[in-house]
Design a protein around this motif. Structure first.
Motif, PDB file in Angstrom:
ATOM      1  N   ALA A  37       1.227  -1.192  -0.096  1.00 24.91           N
ATOM      2  CA  ALA A  37       0.193  -0.237   0.107  1.00 24.91           C
ATOM      3  C   ALA A  37       0.936   1.576   0.094  1.00 24.91           C
ATOM      4  CB  ALA A  37      -0.648   0.200   1.464  1.00 24.91           C
ATOM      5  N   LEU A  48      -5.797   2.550   1.016  1.00 31.29           N
ATOM      6  CA  LEU A  48      -5.311   0.484   0.479  1.00 31.29           C
ATOM      7  C   LEU A  48      -5.108  -0.370   0.596  1.00 31.29           C
ATOM      8  CD1 LEU A  48      -2.537   3.217  -1.926  1.00 31.29           C
ATOM      9  CD2 LEU A  48      -4.997   2.717  -2.603  1.00 31.29           C
ATOM     10  N   LEU A  88      -9.822  -0.643  -5.616  1.00 30.46           N
ATOM     11  CA  LEU A  88      -8.176  -0.572  -5.384  1.00 30.46           C
ATOM     12  C   LEU A  88      -7.582   0.592  -6.400  1.00 30.46           C
ATOM     13  CD1 LEU A  88      -5.663  -0.775  -4.187  1.00 30.46           C
ATOM     14  CD2 LEU A  88      -5.390  -1.756  -6.186  1.00 30.46           C
ATOM     15  N   LEU A  97      -6.844   4.293  -5.502  1.00 30.73           N
ATOM     16  CA  LEU A  97      -6.072   4.859  -6.186  1.00 30.73           C
ATOM     17  C   LEU A  97      -6.454   6.331  -7.475  1.00 30.73           C
ATOM     18  CD1 LEU A  97      -4.291   2.068  -6.926  1.00 30.73           C
ATOM     19  CD2 LEU A  97      -3.350   3.966  -5.529  1.00 30.73           C
TER      20      LEU A  97
END
Length: 628
Positions: free
Chosen positions: A474, A489, A506, A510
């Motif tokens: 992460a 994360l 995820l 991000l």
């Protein structure tokens, strides 16, 4: 570097692409992949819901599917080893449930072996042995209770036989358990394989007793039963997993040869990629390799398909899947090195598994750069790629199958997109995330400046990953994509219930574009996206030429594409042709002919004439094909 290797290297480079080309790609292979019903039960159990597991075991009990039930119980107990909450809730809800009791009994065995570990007895510390035996002693009444609640079920007696193996129970106790198992199901595979382990020389028997038991069970087994593979397991235990045999003629050689022949016949009775046959087929490969039967070993790999198994590969390394893949690659190289340079590689003896497309596993990369920048960076990666705009600042990338793959990528065990990402991120400042998906799991690899900085896999059938490893992954992702807080994360990476959903979560965490529609369902998902373009694989020299002639911000033209020549190009070459033609005529006509200079002038003139002729023909062909 040894001389034999240098002599066979040309054969390897020539034939490696075709030897075993019909095998499933590496990323499709999984270890002990469960069937869909068991996979759903394991995924629900990881989320804390025991309902699907209960329904699955009820069906196996009511339909007396003892082999399937044994496999399901073992996998559920393994899942409960690190996440027991769902099983505790099940047992609290119904303490008299025979299926919950059975999983609980097998869990006790798994807990004991987790403490002992799989090391040999001489490498296990005494305190671990004491804890191991204490846990086995506590497990005895739990196993007895499971047998009482399942009076017609042989699976509790398989657990009891495993208990006898670990607790070093005397032979009369083993014989009593074995008699109980035989009375319920005389051909139960799990009970027989556990009994075989008890009777081997490194536990409580001898080589002769082990072979006698295996051959007797196989001789009395019904046609097609996996019990016909018991002699193979005995042979594997004797030749590969046991200490080295004393020098001299091997007294068990005829029995080993007969075991391999019997296993080959049994394998032919099962369909390619069969889940039931995967266990003995993986062992069969090792026995064939032991006698350097390379053709038959490759054929066994074809029959295995995507179904690697933990046993026996876990004996050779911490990653059974990688051991399987490395061995399979080694067989391909051996066969390629033995094929004459102008010869034909050996052809498959078995038909490929139905419904298995070579590109079925899906992989796509998301690069934090524009498509033209990615294409320019990938000119010499050795793989054909398809790019498509994801946003104004991000690009989707996927590998495109080549009819003839590059020689430098033939021996790579990674999927083509991962190999390409390792190359086209070298020297670039933008990160790239390679995302993979198969029916069993989802994964990712982060690349930055040509280095894989982090990797992770979600698998609904595996326990939650180590917290320290997930935290490091992460943090690497957060640094690469300029996030301040890696904790969201970490939460996504630690999740195990639904791999496709966690993979999508995820990307959202991000702030990356979502996966393209159809990802995971078909290999080529970018061909329907607006702006998708193919970057055709180039050779080394062609890639260098394209890199030097392509302007910044432009997508490289395909190899062989028509590019109009500038007037300056035509002028310089016409003048050069005139100059060297005149020099050539003068050199050959002079009284004192200088053969070297005359030949050089002639060759240069011919080269320029050929280039001009080819360029003029392509110009006329392009003009004729252009719409009016």
């Amino acid at each position: 570097m040894r001389l034999p290797f240098l002599l066979t290297l040309p054969r390897v480079l020539r034939h490696s692409a075709s030897v075993g080309a019909d095998l499933p790609p590496d990323e499709a292979v999984s270890v002990d992949a469960p069937d869909p019903a068991l996979r759903a039960a394991l995924a629900s159990a990881a989320d804390g819901d025991h309902g699907p597991a209960r329904e699955l075991l009820v069906q196996t009990r009511e339909h007396r599917q003892w082999e399937l039930r044994d496999d399901c119980v073992s996998r559920l107990a393994e899942a409960a080893l690190h996440n027991p909450g769902w099983l505790d809730a099940w047992q609290a809800e119904d303490p008299e449930d025979p299926d919950a009791a059975l999983v609980g009994a097998d869990l006790r065995i798994h807990q004991a072996w987790e403490v002992r570990t799989g090391e040999s007895a001489g490498q296990v510390p005494p305190d671990q042995f004491r804890a191991f035996f204490a846990l086995l002693e506590d497990a005895a009444p739990v196993i007895g209770r499971a047998a009482e609640l399942n009076p017609d079920d042989p699976v509790p007696w398989r657990i009891a036989l495993t208990h006898a193996l670990g607790s070093q129970a005397p032979r009369e106790v083993f014989d009593d358990y074995w008699a109980q198992a035989l009375s319920l199901d005389p051909h139960h595979y799990g009970c027989h394989s556990t009994a075989l382990a008890y009777l081997c020389a490194k536990w409580h028997g001898s080589h002769t007793e082990m072979f006698d038991f295996a051959e007797r069970a196989a001789d009395t087994a019904p046609p097609g039963s996996k019990l016909h593979a018991l002699p193979l397991f005995a042979a594997l235990e004797y030749t590969v997993l046991s200490p080295a045999a004393p020098p001299g003629p091997d007294p068990y050689a005829p029995r080993i040869a007969a075991a391999v022949a019997r296993a080959l016949d049994l394998s032919a009775a099962y369909a390619p990629d069969s889940r039931e046959a995967a266990g003995f087929r993986n062992c069969l490969v090792l026995m064939l390799l032991r006698t350097e039967r390379w053709d038959e070993a490759l054929d066994a790999f074809r029959s295995i398909g995507t179904r690697a198994t933990r046993y026996p590969w876990a004996y050779f390394g911490d990653d059974p899947r990688q051991e399987f893949l490395d061995t399979r690659s080694g067989v391909r190289i051996q066969l390629a090195s033995r094929t004459p340079f102008f010869g034909r590689p050996p052809q498959p003896r078995t038909a490929p598994a139905p419904g298995r497309a070579p590109g079925a596993p899906c992989a796509v990369a998301i690069a934090a750069a524009r498509p033209a920048d990615v294409a320019q960076a990938a000119l010499m990666c050795g793989v054909s790629l398809r790019t498509a705009p994801a946003t104004d600042t991000h690009t989707y990338v996927e590998a495109v199958a080549d009819a003839r793959p590059a020689k430098r990528s033939i021996l790579s065990t990674e999927d083509p997109l991962t190999t390409a990402a390792d190359n086209f991120t070298t020297g670039e400042k933008w990160p790239t995330l390679v995302l993979r998906r198969t029916p069993e799991r989802c994964g990712l690899t982060l690349f930055l400046k040509g280095r894989p900085l982090a990797a992770h896999e979600w698998d609904a059938t595996s326990p939650a990953p180590d917290h320290a490893a997930v935290t490091a992954t992460a943090e690497a992702l957060a640094r690469a994509f300029a996030l301040q807080d890696p904790r969201p994360l970490t939460h996504v990476l630690r999740s195990t219930g639904n791999p496709p959903r966690h993979q999508a979560d995820l990307l959202a965490a991000l702030s990356l574009p979502p996966l393209p529609p159809g990802f995971g369902e078909r290999p080529d998902v970018l061909d329907a996206l607006p702006g998708a373009r193919v970057l055709t694989r180039r050779g080394l020299l062609a890639g260098m030429r394209s890199a030097m002639t392509t302007r910044d911000g432009e997508h490289p033209a395909p190899p062989g594409a028509y590019r109009p020549r500038r007037p300056r190009w035509w002028l310089l070459r016409v003048l050069g042709l005139l100059l060297f033609t005149a020099a050539s005529v003068q050199s050959w006509a002079a009284p004192g002919i200088a053969p070297f200079h005359a030949t050089v002038y002639t060759l240069v003139a011919l080269y320029l004439a050929t280039g001009l002729t080819r360029a003029w023909r392509r110009r006329r062909a392009h003009a004729a094909a252009a719409p009016e």
